[in-house]
Design a protein around this motif. Sequence first.
Motif, PDB file in Angstrom:
ATOM      1  N   ILE A  60       0.773  -1.270   0.163  1.00 36.22           N
ATOM      2  CA  ILE A  60       0.174   0.125   0.036  1.00 36.22           C
ATOM      3  C   ILE A  60       0.963   1.193  -0.131  1.00 36.22           C
ATOM      4  O   ILE A  60       0.632   2.083  -0.575  1.00 36.22           O
ATOM      5  N   GLY A  61       1.990   1.228   0.735  1.00 34.65           N
ATOM      6  CA  GLY A  61       2.892   2.263   0.419  1.00 34.65           C
ATOM      7  C   GLY A  61       3.402   2.497  -0.806  1.00 34.65           C
ATOM      8  O   GLY A  61       3.391   3.800  -1.452  1.00 34.65           O
ATOM      9  N   GLY A  62       3.775   1.672  -1.701  1.00 32.84           N
ATOM     10  CA  GLY A  62       3.978   1.775  -3.019  1.00 32.84           C
ATOM     11  C   GLY A  62       2.738   2.438  -3.867  1.00 32.84           C
ATOM     12  O   GLY A  62       3.097   3.224  -4.873  1.00 32.84           O
ATOM     13  N   PHE A  63       1.640   1.716  -3.456  1.00 34.97           N
ATOM     14  CA  PHE A  63       0.553   2.397  -4.218  1.00 34.97           C
ATOM     15  C   PHE A  63       0.317   4.197  -3.695  1.00 34.97           C
ATOM     16  O   PHE A  63       0.114   4.623  -4.610  1.00 34.97           O
ATOM     17  N   LEU A  64       0.657   4.341  -2.534  1.00 35.52           N
ATOM     18  CA  LEU A  64       0.361   5.747  -2.146  1.00 35.52           C
ATOM     19  C   LEU A  64       1.364   6.598  -2.809  1.00 35.52           C
ATOM     20  O   LEU A  64       1.156   7.667  -3.223  1.00 35.52           O
ATOM     21  N   ASN A  65       2.770   6.256  -2.943  1.00 36.86           N
ATOM     22  CA  ASN A  65       3.644   7.031  -3.603  1.00 36.86           C
ATOM     23  C   ASN A  65       3.336   6.973  -5.223  1.00 36.86           C
ATOM     24  O   ASN A  65       3.674   8.167  -5.715  1.00 36.86           O
ATOM     25  N   ALA A  66       2.877   6.070  -5.795  1.00 33.49           N
ATOM     26  CA  ALA A  66       2.614   6.138  -7.015  1.00 33.49           C
ATOM     27  C   ALA A  66       1.650   7.042  -7.266  1.00 33.49           C
ATOM     28  O   ALA A  66       1.497   7.940  -8.290  1.00 33.49           O
ATOM     29  N   HIS A 197      -0.256  12.689   9.428  1.00 33.52           N
ATOM     30  CA  HIS A 197       0.836  13.868   9.120  1.00 33.52           C
ATOM     31  C   HIS A 197       1.562  13.232   7.707  1.00 33.52           C
ATOM     32  O   HIS A 197       1.895  14.094   6.931  1.00 33.52           O
ATOM     33  N   ALA A 198       1.821  11.853   7.583  1.00 37.16           N
ATOM     34  CA  ALA A 198       2.334  11.526   6.283  1.00 37.16           C
ATOM     35  C   ALA A 198       1.579  11.754   5.182  1.00 37.16           C
ATOM     36  O   ALA A 198       2.415  12.472   4.229  1.00 37.16           O
ATOM     37  N   LEU A 199       0.316  11.450   5.043  1.00 32.78           N
ATOM     38  CA  LEU A 199      -0.427  11.955   3.859  1.00 32.78           C
ATOM     39  C   LEU A 199      -0.518  13.292   3.720  1.00 32.78           C
ATOM     40  O   LEU A 199      -0.516  13.868   2.547  1.00 32.78           O
ATOM     41  N   LEU A 200      -0.538  14.264   4.682  1.00 35.37           N
ATOM     42  CA  LEU A 200      -0.567  15.807   4.857  1.00 35.37           C
ATOM     43  C   LEU A 200       0.714  16.145   4.036  1.00 35.37           C
ATOM     44  O   LEU A 200       0.862  16.917   3.028  1.00 35.37           O
ATOM     45  N   ALA A 201       1.858  15.570   4.283  1.00 34.67           N
ATOM     46  CA  ALA A 201       3.164  15.872   3.615  1.00 34.67           C
ATOM     47  C   ALA A 201       3.261  15.363   2.297  1.00 34.67           C
ATOM     48  O   ALA A 201       3.905  16.103   1.517  1.00 34.67           O
ATOM     49  N   LEU A 202       2.690  14.115   1.796  1.00 34.92           N
ATOM     50  CA  LEU A 202       2.641  13.846   0.620  1.00 34.92           C
ATOM     51  C   LEU A 202       1.821  14.762  -0.373  1.00 34.92           C
ATOM     52  O   LEU A 202       2.178  15.152  -1.361  1.00 34.92           O
TER      53      LEU A 202
END
Length: 364
Positions: A60-66, A197-202
């Motif tokens: 899921i981390g790879g999906f979020l980055n993509a 916080h991670a999603l906000l930064a992304l």
Amino acid sequence: MVRRALVAGLLLGPLVIVLHYAAHLGDTSQFVLSAVALVPLAWLIGEATEQAAEHTGPGIGGFLNATFGNAPELIIALLAINQGLTEVVRGSLTGSVVGNLLLVLGFSLLFGPRGELDRWSSFVSFGAIGVAILLFLVPAIPSWSGDPDRQAIVDLSVPVSIVLLVVYGVVTYYSLRRHRMLHVSSDDEIDAWPFSHALLALGAATVVTALVAEVLVGSLEAFAEQVGLSDFFVSAVIVAIVGNAAEHGGAVVVAHRGKVDLAAEIALASAAQVAVFLIPAVALLSWLIEPLSLGFREIEIAALAGGLLVTAATLFGGHASKGRGVVLVAAYLVVVVLFYAAGNRDSESATTTHASAAPVAASA
């Protein structure tokens, strides 16, 4: 020291945007400043993705980055369509898939440790890209004779795009469901940023990246003309690399930190997402501006198919190593040479056409 420089470099992104609108910098200066500004932004996206992956797992981390990393490409493509640069759009999108498969994944393996990769996840990404290539042939083959932007090719592109989006929805649903079942942990056990916080930064990094990329793309043609590069090469290589700056930097950062499985997920998920989601989404959204056909060139289809075969063969055993990274990067360099030759051939053909038309016009 490096981390502090990257954190300080995040200020360069907003500065580039302000200078673009408030000052009258030359195209070369804008190109260089924008390219430099993308480096710390790519680092932030990689950092935020790694933190989010602590909560979700590498899949899921790879999906979020993509997803966040490909947002600038969507914006760049729609802006280019608005300017009538259909060849640039098609070249940048196919170049993005090939770049993720060979360059991003290659550098990730090269800078990461030896390790095991998720073979099932890799197989799903390869399968999705393979289906996309086969469907691209439907509008591409008839476009090889005549105008690739003619209405008949545009009409063929619509059902192809719809089918690809359905494939994307099905594959994404089952992939995320599988990764969610495999990764079960308590937030109390995780030493990372809060997920929100991670999603906000992304999200913030993606918005700034899109704006900076717009400035860079706006100065690319003038910059390329100064150095004597063809429009096709600029779109398929330079624009594709710029649009993928987030994935490039993010994947290499997490691979260098020892998480080669997450880095591979980023590269493959991004390649698959461009092929089965971003390309058809751009084709359908283009109807709001100027309809875009999926009339890809022979060299583009060949590069997609060749890149897929080389990557699948290299990762067949499900192992990551520096040697495999070297193979993928070398394969990408071969593609770059072929794109350069194809662009030069187009430029020579255009020059010949103009030269032969000149006497006719003079006699008339």
